[in-house]
Structure formats: C-alpha cells, structure tokens
Design a protein around this motif. Structure first.
Motif, PDB file in Angstrom:
ATOM      1  N   SER A 190      15.843  33.718 -15.464  1.00 39.46           N
ATOM      2  CA  SER A 190      16.552  33.359 -16.699  1.00 39.46           C
ATOM      3  C   SER A 190      17.864  34.142 -16.784  1.00 39.46           C
ATOM      4  N   GLN A 202      25.509  29.748 -13.941  1.00 41.17           N
ATOM      5  CA  GLN A 202      24.750  28.509 -14.165  1.00 41.17           C
ATOM      6  C   GLN A 202      24.682  27.602 -12.958  1.00 41.17           C
ATOM      7  N   LYS A 225      21.822  32.807 -16.676  1.00 43.35           N
ATOM      8  CA  LYS A 225      22.844  33.143 -17.680  1.00 43.35           C
ATOM      9  C   LYS A 225      24.107  33.656 -16.990  1.00 43.35           C
TER      10      LYS A 225
END
Ligand code: ADP
Length: 160
Positions: free
Chosen positions: A104, A111, A108
């Motif tokens: 995750s 992308q 961030k």
C-alpha cells in the motif's frame, strides 16, 4: 519488456527464493532483478557482498535474472530499472500484514508500480532463511533447502 524486481534480505538465498524467481522468470516476466537490500534493518549473518554473491551463484543458469544490491527507496530503484512490478512471496498468514502495508505504501509512493505476490511451491512453504540459519547453527543438514555454495558458506560461518 515486462520487468520485475524481487527485493529481499536473502540472508542467505534459499531454494524457496530460487523456486519463486525461477517460476517468475520462466513464465511471467521477461526479466527479473533480484534486489538484495544492502543495509538491512535486520541484523544479518552474511555481509551484503556475501548475500549478493550467494544469490548470484544460486541463479547462474537463469539468463534473464540479474542479482544487484540496492539501498534507498525500492520504488525509485524499480523505476530506474524500468520495472513495473515488485514481486514478493507470500508463505503464511503472518507474512500478509507486513506485505499489505508495504505494497500500500509503495503504491502511494509510485502509482505506476504494482506489487505481485506468488505463493511458494508446496515443498517450500515452510522454508525461510531464519529457519535455515537456525538448523545450520545447530549442526543440522540443510542440503535440501539451499545450494551447495550456501551450505558451505553456512558451515564456514558456524565452524568459527
Ligand atoms: P525480507 O527481509 O525482505 O522479507 P527475505 O529474504 O526473507 O527478505 O524474503 C524475500 C522474499 O522472498 C519475501 O517476499 C519472502 O516472502 C519470499 N520468500 C522467502 N522464502 C520463501 C519461500 N520459501 N517461498 C516463497 N517465497 C519466499
């Protein structure tokens, strides 16, 4: 070119790592960079140059795999190599939380780079570098878990 980076500490490189890279490089990616974290947060048994050297020796026959050391942000390193994928292994449920957080965060940070996870082949599901070191330290036989070079390097470390 469909390029992946496979980052890790590889302290030391095991047959489980090799199985994952072999499957990735034979049917999924055109090129896989095995990226050995040089300054690990974990205390390592082997130096970064030893870890790189042992990974290289374990992977000589795979022509579309390259082993390199790295430090710093993985997503930046991957982008420099033109890799769109971060490859990781998921062995057990306990791997999941950390991997979920990392992927995750990496998403961030960049992308354009996806994390992809492969589960181990059944025979390597239980295998980890820490377990191999523990067995070798206690004088157990690690021949079926690591290459000959890694086995000999472990013997040298623990005979000191
Ligand atoms: P790290 O410290 O980054 O977790 P490791 O060298 O322990 O580095 O592992 C590198 C990657 O290889 C991780 O994604 C891990 O889940 C995966 N891996 C380790 N052992 C195995 C195995 N037996 N089968 C499949 N994947 C594995």
């Amino acid at each position: 070119m469909n390029i992946a980076v496979y980052p890790g500490t590889f302290d030391p490189f095991t047959n489980g790592h090799k199985d994952l890279v072999t499957r990735a490089a034979s049917h999924i990616f055109d090129k896989v960079y095995v990226c050995v974290v040089e300054k690990s947060n974990k205390e390592t048994l082997f130096s970064s140059s030893e870890r790189i050297d042992l990974a290289k020796k374990s992977l000589v026959e795979l022509t579309n795999v390259e082993v390199i050391g790295f430090d710093g942000l993985l997503v930046d390193f991957a982008a420099k190599l033109d890799a769109k994928v971060i490859l990781r292994g998921l062995r057990v449920v306990s791997d999941f939380e950390y991997e979920f957080q990392m992927s995750s965060m990496n998403k961030k940070l960049n992308q354009n780079i996806e994390s992809i996870f492969l589960t181990p082949s059944e025979s390597y599901a239980f295998l980890s570098s820490s377990l191999v070191k523990e067995i070798a330290k206690l004088g157990g036989d690690v021949s079926s878990f690591v290459s000959n070079d890694v086995k000999n390097a472990l013997l040298r470390k623990f005979s000191k």
